[in-house]
Design a protein around this motif. Structure first.
Motif, PDB file in Angstrom:
ATOM      1  N   GLU A 150       0.813  -1.217   0.000  1.00  0.00           N
ATOM      2  CA  GLU A 150       0.000   0.000   0.000  1.00  0.00           C
ATOM      3  C   GLU A 150       0.847   1.268   0.000  1.00  0.00           C
ATOM      4  O   GLU A 150       0.317   2.370   0.143  1.00  0.00           O
ATOM      5  CB  GLU A 150      -0.934   0.006   1.218  1.00  0.00           C
ATOM      6  N   ASP A 151       2.156   1.134  -0.156  1.00  0.00           N
ATOM      7  CA  ASP A 151       3.052   2.294  -0.138  1.00  0.00           C
ATOM      8  C   ASP A 151       3.075   2.950  -1.518  1.00  0.00           C
ATOM      9  O   ASP A 151       3.592   2.364  -2.478  1.00  0.00           O
ATOM     10  CB  ASP A 151       4.467   1.854   0.252  1.00  0.00           C
ATOM     11  N   PRO A 152       2.527   4.155  -1.664  1.00  0.00           N
ATOM     12  CA  PRO A 152       2.480   4.788  -3.001  1.00  0.00           C
ATOM     13  C   PRO A 152       3.849   5.124  -3.554  1.00  0.00           C
ATOM     14  O   PRO A 152       3.978   5.369  -4.758  1.00  0.00           O
ATOM     15  CB  PRO A 152       1.647   6.055  -2.757  1.00  0.00           C
ATOM     16  N   ASP A 153       4.887   5.151  -2.702  1.00  0.00           N
ATOM     17  CA  ASP A 153       6.223   5.501  -3.170  1.00  0.00           C
ATOM     18  C   ASP A 153       7.044   4.289  -3.588  1.00  0.00           C
ATOM     19  O   ASP A 153       8.191   4.451  -4.037  1.00  0.00           O
ATOM     20  CB  ASP A 153       6.975   6.270  -2.072  1.00  0.00           C
ATOM     21  N   HIS A 154       6.496   3.092  -3.429  1.00  0.00           N
ATOM     22  CA  HIS A 154       7.231   1.916  -3.895  1.00  0.00           C
ATOM     23  C   HIS A 154       7.325   1.982  -5.421  1.00  0.00           C
ATOM     24  O   HIS A 154       6.355   2.311  -6.100  1.00  0.00           O
ATOM     25  CB  HIS A 154       6.521   0.639  -3.463  1.00  0.00           C
ATOM     26  N   PRO A 155       8.500   1.672  -5.997  1.00  0.00           N
ATOM     27  CA  PRO A 155       8.682   1.818  -7.453  1.00  0.00           C
ATOM     28  C   PRO A 155       7.645   1.076  -8.296  1.00  0.00           C
ATOM     29  O   PRO A 155       7.188   1.598  -9.314  1.00  0.00           O
ATOM     30  CB  PRO A 155      10.088   1.257  -7.691  1.00  0.00           C
ATOM     31  N   ILE A 156       7.244  -0.114  -7.877  1.00  0.00           N
ATOM     32  CA  ILE A 156       6.254  -0.856  -8.660  1.00  0.00           C
ATOM     33  C   ILE A 156       4.881  -0.200  -8.539  1.00  0.00           C
ATOM     34  O   ILE A 156       4.130  -0.111  -9.523  1.00  0.00           O
ATOM     35  CB  ILE A 156       6.213  -2.336  -8.219  1.00  0.00           C
ATOM     36  N   ASN A 157       4.543   0.307  -7.357  1.00  0.00           N
ATOM     37  CA  ASN A 157       3.269   1.027  -7.204  1.00  0.00           C
ATOM     38  C   ASN A 157       3.255   2.307  -8.030  1.00  0.00           C
ATOM     39  O   ASN A 157       2.223   2.685  -8.597  1.00  0.00           O
ATOM     40  CB  ASN A 157       3.004   1.341  -5.732  1.00  0.00           C
ATOM     41  N   LYS A 158       4.386   2.988  -8.099  1.00  0.00           N
ATOM     42  CA  LYS A 158       4.470   4.203  -8.907  1.00  0.00           C
ATOM     43  C   LYS A 158       4.314   3.871 -10.390  1.00  0.00           C
ATOM     44  O   LYS A 158       3.679   4.621 -11.141  1.00  0.00           O
ATOM     45  CB  LYS A 158       5.798   4.915  -8.644  1.00  0.00           C
ATOM     46  N   LEU A 159       4.864   2.735 -10.815  1.00  0.00           N
ATOM     47  CA  LEU A 159       4.716   2.300 -12.203  1.00  0.00           C
ATOM     48  C   LEU A 159       3.251   2.012 -12.512  1.00  0.00           C
ATOM     49  O   LEU A 159       2.723   2.445 -13.553  1.00  0.00           O
ATOM     50  CB  LEU A 159       5.560   1.038 -12.430  1.00  0.00           C
ATOM     51  N   GLN A 160       2.569   1.298 -11.610  1.00  0.00           N
ATOM     52  CA  GLN A 160       1.165   0.972 -11.829  1.00  0.00           C
ATOM     53  C   GLN A 160       0.293   2.231 -11.835  1.00  0.00           C
ATOM     54  O   GLN A 160      -0.621   2.367 -12.655  1.00  0.00           O
ATOM     55  CB  GLN A 160       0.669   0.004 -10.747  1.00  0.00           C
ATOM     56  N   ASP A 161       0.571   3.151 -10.954  1.00  0.00           N
ATOM     57  CA  ASP A 161      -0.205   4.385 -10.895  1.00  0.00           C
ATOM     58  C   ASP A 161      -0.019   5.205 -12.172  1.00  0.00           C
ATOM     59  O   ASP A 161      -0.983   5.778 -12.704  1.00  0.00           O
ATOM     60  CB  ASP A 161       0.211   5.206  -9.670  1.00  0.00           C
ATOM     61  N   ALA A 162       1.203   5.240 -12.690  1.00  0.00           N
ATOM     62  CA  ALA A 162       1.466   5.973 -13.934  1.00  0.00           C
ATOM     63  C   ALA A 162       0.694   5.348 -15.091  1.00  0.00           C
ATOM     64  O   ALA A 162       0.139   6.058 -15.938  1.00  0.00           O
ATOM     65  CB  ALA A 162       2.966   5.983 -14.236  1.00  0.00           C
ATOM     66  N   TRP A 163       0.637   4.020 -15.136  1.00  0.00           N
ATOM     67  CA  TRP A 163      -0.104   3.349 -16.205  1.00  0.00           C
ATOM     68  C   TRP A 163      -1.584   3.702 -16.138  1.00  0.00           C
ATOM     69  O   TRP A 163      -2.213   3.977 -17.162  1.00  0.00           O
ATOM     70  CB  TRP A 163       0.086   1.840 -16.111  1.00  0.00           C
ATOM     71  N   ARG A 164      -2.157   3.698 -14.932  1.00  0.00           N
ATOM     72  CA  ARG A 164      -3.576   4.037 -14.798  1.00  0.00           C
ATOM     73  C   ARG A 164      -3.846   5.466 -15.274  1.00  0.00           C
ATOM     74  O   ARG A 164      -4.908   5.752 -15.814  1.00  0.00           O
ATOM     75  CB  ARG A 164      -4.024   3.885 -13.345  1.00  0.00           C
ATOM     76  N   ASN A 165      -2.881   6.348 -15.074  1.00  0.00           N
ATOM     77  CA  ASN A 165      -3.085   7.743 -15.452  1.00  0.00           C
ATOM     78  C   ASN A 165      -2.975   7.982 -16.958  1.00  0.00           C
ATOM     79  O   ASN A 165      -3.440   9.012 -17.446  1.00  0.00           O
ATOM     80  CB  ASN A 165      -2.074   8.644 -14.724  1.00  0.00           C
ATOM     81  N   VAL A 166      -2.342   7.048 -17.678  1.00  0.00           N
ATOM     82  CA  VAL A 166      -2.194   7.255 -19.121  1.00  0.00           C
ATOM     83  C   VAL A 166      -3.009   6.274 -19.941  1.00  0.00           C
ATOM     84  O   VAL A 166      -3.100   6.409 -21.154  1.00  0.00           O
ATOM     85  CB  VAL A 166      -0.707   7.163 -19.564  1.00  0.00           C
TER      86      VAL A 166
END
Length: 398
Positions: free
Chosen positions: A126-142
């Motif tokens: 649940e850590d938004p700063d974890h690199p894999i979470n940041k990758l997933q969040d970026a994908w959802r945004n694009v």
């Protein structure tokens, strides 16, 4: 993990260049082969919208009743014949480190041995700063729904090779997939690899590099290598759909019931789908994408003689004959859905050029060569709805 088929199916089909040909007669309705993907992943938006699927095989984890209650917004709903649901919650297991769910201990073990040791987030899920979470969040945004690919399919490809003892074998397997970002002969470029998407592609590449860089795979993390990886997933990814509710409905359809009970059950199911359509719309399934070696060898036709389905409610792809296929005849599927296949030749070619980098010359297209280059009415309406919405810089389809 092994692809299902290979030795046995070589007596039934043969791969010739980029194409699959029958070596025996397949009658309409016959299963041509059953195949397991090299790798697959659930779509990120699908998971975010609470479609629960096994992290390894994409089997739906909700019971049919739980699924129906969520989709139609009726928490007190009860389904008749609940024993027809094949979901077994008592067999479900979670990763002890990150709590990702699996439908069985076998799937949990297979995921751990294939890719999950690299991708497991542990307590950082649940850590938004974890690199894999940041990758997933970026994908959802694009990439907004409906998804047709996933950055996590690329991440799992990287993780599989990183974990493998025989890294070269897995690289060779992935090299069988077409990974062209453009077709220079036809002067076609994949629609998501053009100049207006360079910012998003650079962001995704940088985040994937931060999360999963590996010296052995250094070529995948270069700008050109990432474009090829992106094109590989975009042009070869096969959509996977699973649904415990759909499986329950099919089981209900197979019941032998007295006439009155059959009418009552059919009326119940019809009303259920109306309620779901009102509450949820058309998004009924757990959905994801996978890479299948044999299936990816099938060429496209706008009049296909075979189609893929997932009757086991997991990632096992069944390729079935839509018509009799004679020995020596090419086995073709359609890269277009039913609605797209009904569009004009011009509209079909536009979709195939932008997504799969080729110009179709199937029997249907050749018979329509003299048709005017007009866009289908339904596509005209869709384009009109998005004009002026300032969506030029958003990835919305693969």
């Amino acid at each position: 993990m092994q692809v299902i088929c290979c030795t046995f199916y070589r007596t039934l089909i043969r791969v010739y260049g980029k194409g699959l040909f029958a070596k025996k007669l397949f009658k309409k309705g016959d299963t041509i082969f059953i195949e397991q993907p090299l790798v697959c992943a659930q779509f990120l938006w699908n998971a975010l919208y609470k479609y629960r699927a096994c992290d390894y095989c994409l089997r739906a984890l909700e019971t049919a009743e739980e699924n129906a209650r969520r989709l139609c917004g009726l928490p007190g709903l009860s389904l008749p014949y609940p024993e027809l649901c094949k979901v077994r919650p008592e067999l479900h297991q979670a990763c002890p480190h990150c709590q990702v769910m699996y439908c069985s201990s076998e799937c949990k073990r297979a995921a751990w041995e294939q890719y999950h040791r690299v991708l497991c987030l542990g307590p950082s899920r649940e850590d938004p700063d974890h690199p894999i979470n940041k990758l997933q969040d970026a994908w959802r945004n694009v990439h907004y729904p409906p998804e047709t690919s996933s950055i996590m399919l690329m991440a799992r490809m990287v993780a599989v090779v990183k974990q493998a003892q025989d890294k070269g074998r897995w690289q060779r397997l992935f090299s069988h997939f077409c990974s062209r970002a453009a077709n220079e002969q036809e002067e076609i470029a994949h629609k998501l690899l053009g100049e207006k998407f360079q910012g998003q592609l650079a962001l995704l590449r940088n985040l994937l590099t931060t999360a999963l860089y590996d010296d052995y795979l250094s070529q995948w993390f270069t700008p050109e290598g990432f474009r090829s990886l992106f094109a590989l997933v975009g042009t070869n990814g096969q959509g996977i759909g699973t649904s415990s509710l759909s499986q329950w409905v099919h089981a209900c359809d197979a019941l032998e019931l007295p006439h009155q009970q059959r009418e009552q059950l059919d009326a119940f199911i019809d009303q259920l789908y109306k309620d779901i359509d009102k509450e949820t719309g058309d998004f009924l399934n757990c959905e994801g994408s996978g890479l299948y070696l044999l299936q990816s060898s099938c060429n496209h036709s706008c009049v296909p003689n075979a189609e893929a389905s997932f009757p086991d409610n997991n990632f096992l792809l069944h390729l079935s004959a839509l018509s009799d296929i004679r020995p020596g005849e090419e086995i073709c599927i359609s890269y277009l859905d039913c609605c797209q296949r009904d569009r004009s030749r011009h509209s079909r070619h536009k979709i195939l050029r932008e997504n799969y980098l080729f110009v179709c010359s199937c029997q249907k297209c050749m018979s329509q060569m003299d048709d005017a280059d007009v866009t289908s009415e339904d596509e005209d309406e869709g384009e009109g709805e998005t004009e002026g919405d300032d969506m030029e810089d958003e990835m919305t389809d693969v």
